[in-house]
Design a protein around this motif. Structure first.
Motif, PDB file in Angstrom:
ATOM      1  N   UNK A 182      13.860  44.893  34.541  1.00 38.28           N
ATOM      2  CA  UNK A 182      12.402  45.313  34.076  1.00 38.28           C
ATOM      3  C   UNK A 182      11.514  44.928  35.349  1.00 38.28           C
ATOM      4  N   UNK A 183      11.818  43.877  36.033  1.00 38.50           N
ATOM      5  CA  UNK A 183      10.539  43.485  36.737  1.00 38.50           C
ATOM      6  C   UNK A 183      11.155  43.781  38.270  1.00 38.50           C
ATOM      7  N   UNK A 184      12.266  44.007  38.596  1.00 34.80           N
ATOM      8  CA  UNK A 184      12.500  44.141  40.073  1.00 34.80           C
ATOM      9  C   UNK A 184      13.032  45.756  40.471  1.00 34.80           C
ATOM     10  N   UNK A 185      13.563  46.358  39.438  1.00 33.77           N
ATOM     11  CA  UNK A 185      14.165  47.593  39.446  1.00 33.77           C
ATOM     12  C   UNK A 185      15.556  47.542  39.906  1.00 33.77           C
ATOM     13  N   UNK A 186      15.901  46.276  40.091  1.00 37.55           N
ATOM     14  CA  UNK A 186      17.453  46.037  40.625  1.00 37.55           C
ATOM     15  C   UNK A 186      18.176  45.513  39.468  1.00 37.55           C
ATOM     16  N   UNK A 246      24.408  36.983  30.961  1.00 39.90           N
ATOM     17  CA  UNK A 246      24.208  38.001  32.035  1.00 39.90           C
ATOM     18  C   UNK A 246      23.663  39.273  31.477  1.00 39.90           C
ATOM     19  N   UNK A 247      23.482  39.692  30.069  1.00 40.36           N
ATOM     20  CA  UNK A 247      22.886  40.847  29.777  1.00 40.36           C
ATOM     21  C   UNK A 247      21.189  40.466  30.085  1.00 40.36           C
ATOM     22  N   UNK A 248      21.033  39.259  29.541  1.00 43.24           N
ATOM     23  CA  UNK A 248      19.627  38.812  29.705  1.00 43.24           C
ATOM     24  C   UNK A 248      18.930  38.667  31.183  1.00 43.24           C
ATOM     25  N   UNK A 249      20.017  38.443  31.820  1.00 44.54           N
ATOM     26  CA  UNK A 249      19.351  38.447  33.563  1.00 44.54           C
ATOM     27  C   UNK A 249      19.339  39.867  33.965  1.00 44.54           C
ATOM     28  N   UNK A 250      20.254  40.423  33.458  1.00 45.78           N
ATOM     29  CA  UNK A 250      20.277  41.922  33.964  1.00 45.78           C
ATOM     30  C   UNK A 250      18.982  42.736  33.697  1.00 45.78           C
ATOM     31  N   UNK A 251      18.777  42.586  32.408  1.00 43.46           N
ATOM     32  CA  UNK A 251      17.499  43.092  31.521  1.00 43.46           C
ATOM     33  C   UNK A 251      16.380  42.919  32.423  1.00 43.46           C
ATOM     34  N   UNK A 252      16.166  41.221  32.384  1.00 48.01           N
ATOM     35  CA  UNK A 252      14.852  40.975  33.130  1.00 48.01           C
ATOM     36  C   UNK A 252      14.785  41.385  34.381  1.00 48.01           C
ATOM     37  N   UNK A 276      16.736  42.588  46.495  1.00 51.89           N
ATOM     38  CA  UNK A 276      17.627  43.105  45.623  1.00 51.89           C
ATOM     39  C   UNK A 276      19.007  42.487  45.626  1.00 51.89           C
ATOM     40  N   UNK A 277      19.689  42.274  46.862  1.00 49.46           N
ATOM     41  CA  UNK A 277      20.784  41.581  46.893  1.00 49.46           C
ATOM     42  C   UNK A 277      20.939  40.024  46.270  1.00 49.46           C
ATOM     43  N   UNK A 278      19.820  39.141  46.573  1.00 49.54           N
ATOM     44  CA  UNK A 278      19.813  38.228  45.742  1.00 49.54           C
ATOM     45  C   UNK A 278      20.002  38.200  44.325  1.00 49.54           C
ATOM     46  N   UNK A 279      19.030  39.235  43.852  1.00 53.90           N
ATOM     47  CA  UNK A 279      19.153  39.423  42.438  1.00 53.90           C
ATOM     48  C   UNK A 279      20.288  39.770  42.036  1.00 53.90           C
ATOM     49  N   UNK A 280      21.204  40.751  42.408  1.00 56.37           N
ATOM     50  CA  UNK A 280      22.435  41.132  42.182  1.00 56.37           C
ATOM     51  C   UNK A 280      23.469  39.931  41.977  1.00 56.37           C
ATOM     52  N   UNK A 281      23.330  39.072  43.297  1.00 63.14           N
ATOM     53  CA  UNK A 281      24.039  37.960  43.297  1.00 63.14           C
ATOM     54  C   UNK A 281      23.628  36.970  42.028  1.00 63.14           C
TER      55      UNK A 281
END
Lengths: 368, 308
Positions: B301-305, B292-298, B224-229
């Motif tokens: 959807x796939x990791x709940x983060x 950033x919108x696209x990355x956040x949406x993906x 989750x931290x990796x995805x946020x970063x």
């Protein structure tokens, strides 16, 4: 299945010794509970058995094999942790299968064993769920499933129910007991809850300050506490304590405190020469009578509070400025308890402890 | 009492009760408003034929003319391409570097060695980019640079690294990693420190090796931290350390080094074409916003983060 033997086990953190040479022999298929207050060394002892803590001194054998320097994975033990230790990113099936996958068990075998364990624990319909989507009880079952699936020689439980609410704890306690009967695996269980210890154990080990105070069956500990610590730790509500002085009248012993005098049981270790000796009387709340009998002696009391539990009630008062609790049957009504002004004691129900050493007089030979 | 009245009453009560929190928030809000929102007024010059004498309001509207000019300009297209390539390299090499570093630090058992190593890799972060660029330039110097000196030991002739377009990207990405990987690893180390220790203990009893624990516990736990970063990184993807590019590039390496921001700098500041530069900047911002919108949406959807 295997037995576990701890021989003079010592644990030090730097210069501080926290477990002081304990001896314990857990028989094959036995369910032993280590119980004691926080910091008494029970979890450290369990972790030494698991191999998560190094043993400073002494020997540990599992199934007659010395395992002091054997890594945890090769000890063939499985451990259930207080906070479940479930992998949040894996679903129930993957969590249960983790240990098998690590050991490279063939995939078909893993699937089969996970299904079997899930069936035993009633988890079949939750296999695809992540731990976050489970209740506390279900998570605990998954944690047990992960231990069971490996078919270890020894199960180790580190306060597995302490994160559950009271109702669920009672339910899970029964499930653990049933599971042990069904699987018959040697189990060592750590808890600070004496009710858990009493209900689950074949034998209880009471620990305090890194030492074993007493080992025995639940009823041995309840009826024959070795010292004042065990007496006060085992039983709910705890044993009442009254500080008194011994008086000998002919061949009978009495305990005097305040204006009261209670007849004591005949004790081999107390005699006429012990007149005036300072002792602590231990009387279980269940063993105090609200009505006089032929061989009872009595003390006058004034009730502070009655706690109704349904079929029973707890009667609170103070004796010699210390809280004193009596458990009485209500028979469906507490009116007959409200005006009580005396409690009655049978000598045989009074335990007498040496106030200097804290040890009980006349500790049964068979328990030594 | 209407719903609106109820809400406003609740709001007044809330402010009265929690005013200290809003006072603490105020400096950040003022900063954001002054330096990030107020300048947005000036964005309109991207659609105007801007003249400093007529001012922003007085300059005439010309629609998307500047954007058309930009996309007809080969230098701008090259800058977009370079930005995209450098961003991709950054994502591919610079983003995983601090994660790998944090995982490696986590495996060091000797505390003294661990602290020493951490201090050494954190230090470059505190060096000014100008000094860092100076060090890089010196290190790759064909006459006295350490790189060419070492190559010289193996009989390799001096290479003019910083004037060769093919070397710009590796040097740029490498020096970026050297400067920031250590410091960026702190976030991942903190995430690792937050992993429940009993997960490892349980795995040890189950028979997992350190390598298996890293792959099966540590990495999934810090995901989750990796995805946020990653989302934050994607939002800043087009920035590509503008200062470092400016300091390291030269006309000879424009072909691989000129990025959108350096293009904007040259057009806006050096050539005084503020409107064209504003159009390029707006284009950059819109692309970053979409990314950033696209990355956040993906991720959501796939990791709940997700960031929001």
């Amino acid at each position: 299945m295997a037995g576990v033997t701890l021989d003079k086990i010592v644990k030090c953190y730097g210069d501080i010794e926290v477990v002081h040479g304990i001896d314990l022999n857990v028989a094959e298929k036995e369910f032993v509970v280590l119980v004691g207050p926080s910091g008494c060394g029970k979890s450290t002892t369990l972790r030494m058995v698991a191999g998560l803590e190094e043993i400073t001194d002494g020997t540990l054998t599992i199934d007659d094999r010395l395992v002091n320097n054997v890594s945890p994975k090769d000890r063939d033990v499985a451990m259930v942790f207080q906070n479940y230790a479930l992998y949040p990113h894996l679903n129930v099936a993957e969590n249960i299968a983790f240990g098998l996958r690590i050991r490279k068990v063939p995939k078909d075998e893993v699937t089969k064993q996970v299904a079997e364990v899930a069936e035993i624990l009633g988890l079949t319909e939750y296999l695809e769920r992540k731990p976050a989507d489970l209740s506390g009880g279900q998570r605990q079952r998954v944690a047990m499933g992960r231990a069971i699936v490996r078919h270890p020689k020894v199960f180790l439980f580190d306060e597995p129910l302490s994160n559950l609410d009271a109702k669920l704890r009672t339910q899970m306690r029964a499930e653990i007991k049933r599971l042990h009967k069904r699987l018959g695996v040697t189990s060592i269980y750590v808890t600070h809850d004496q009710v858990e210890a009493m209900t689950l154990a074949d034998r209880i080990v009471v620990m305090a300050d890194g030492r074993i105070e007493q080992i025995g069956t639940p009823m041995d500990l309840f009826n024959h506490p070795k010292n004042i610590f065990v007496a006060s730790f085992i039983g709910s509500p705890p044993m009442n304590q009254i500080e008194a002085e011994v008086e000998t009248r002919g061949d009978k012993l009495f305990a005097n405190f305040g204006d009261n005098s209670l007849e004591l049981p005949a004790l081999n270790e107390l005699s006429g020469s012990d007149h005036g000796r300072k002792v602590t009387l231990g009387i279980r709340p269940e063993h105090i009578m609200t009505q006089a009998d032929a061989d009872t002696s009595s003390i006058g009391v004034e009730l502070d509070l009655i706690e109704t539990l349904g079929s029973e009630a707890l009667l609170h008062t103070t004796v010699m400025d210390k809280p004193f609790v009596v458990k009485a049957e209500t028979h469906g009504d507490i009116k007959h308890l409200e005006n009580l002004n005396a409690f009655h004691f049978k000598p045989g129900m009074i335990k007498v402890f040496d106030r200097e050493t804290g040890n009980v007089f006349d500790y049964p030979e068979r328990l030594k | 009492m209407t719903n609106l009245q109820k809400k406003s009453q609740w709001l007044i009560q809330h402010f009265k009760k929690e005013w200290q929190i809003y006072v603490l928030l105020a400096p950040a809000m003022i900063w954001f408003f002054t330096f990030l929102y107020t300048p947005m007024y000036g964005l309109q010059i991207a659609f105007k034929d801007y003249s400093i004498f007529k001012g922003i309001a007085g300059s005439p509207w010309i629609g998307f003319e500047h954007f058309q000019t930009l996309f007809e300009n080969d230098d701008f297209i090259r800058a977009i391409k370079n930005t995209a390539i450098l961003s991709a390299y950054n994502l591919l090499f610079a983003f995983p570097a601090p994660i790998i570093l944090a995982l490696m630090f986590n495996e060091i058992l000797n505390q003294w060695y661990k602290k020493g190593a951490q201090t050494i890799v954190y230090l470059p972060h505190f060096i000014s980019t100008v000094i860092l660029a100076g060090i890089v330039i010196t290190a790759f110097s064909p006459s006295a640079g350490i790189v060419n000196t070492v190559l010289g030991w193996f009989g390799v002739d001096p290479v003019y690294f910083l004037s060769k377009p093919e070397w710009f990207r590796p040097i740029f990405i490498g020096s970026g990693i050297w400067q920031e990987a250590g410091f960026a690893s702190i976030v991942f180390l903190a995430a690792i420190a937050g992993v429940n220790p009993s997960l490892y203990e349980s795995a040890v009893v189950d028979g997992a090796s350190r390598w298996q624990m890293m792959w099966k516990i540590t990495i999934p736990s810090i995901l989750p931290t990796i995805l946020i970063m990653l989302i934050i990184r994607i939002g800043n993807l087009l920035e590509v350390s503008f200062e470092l590019v400016i300091l390291l590039y030269q006309p000879a390496t424009y072909v691989t080094a000129d990025v959108v921001n350096t293009f904007i700098y040259r057009q806006g500041i050096q050539s005084g074409q503020y409107d064209l530069a504003a159009a390029a900047g707006l284009f950059n911002a819109v692309v970053a916003f979409i990314l950033v919108m696209t990355a956040n949406t993906i991720s959501k959807r796939y990791s709940r983060t997700s960031l929001w």
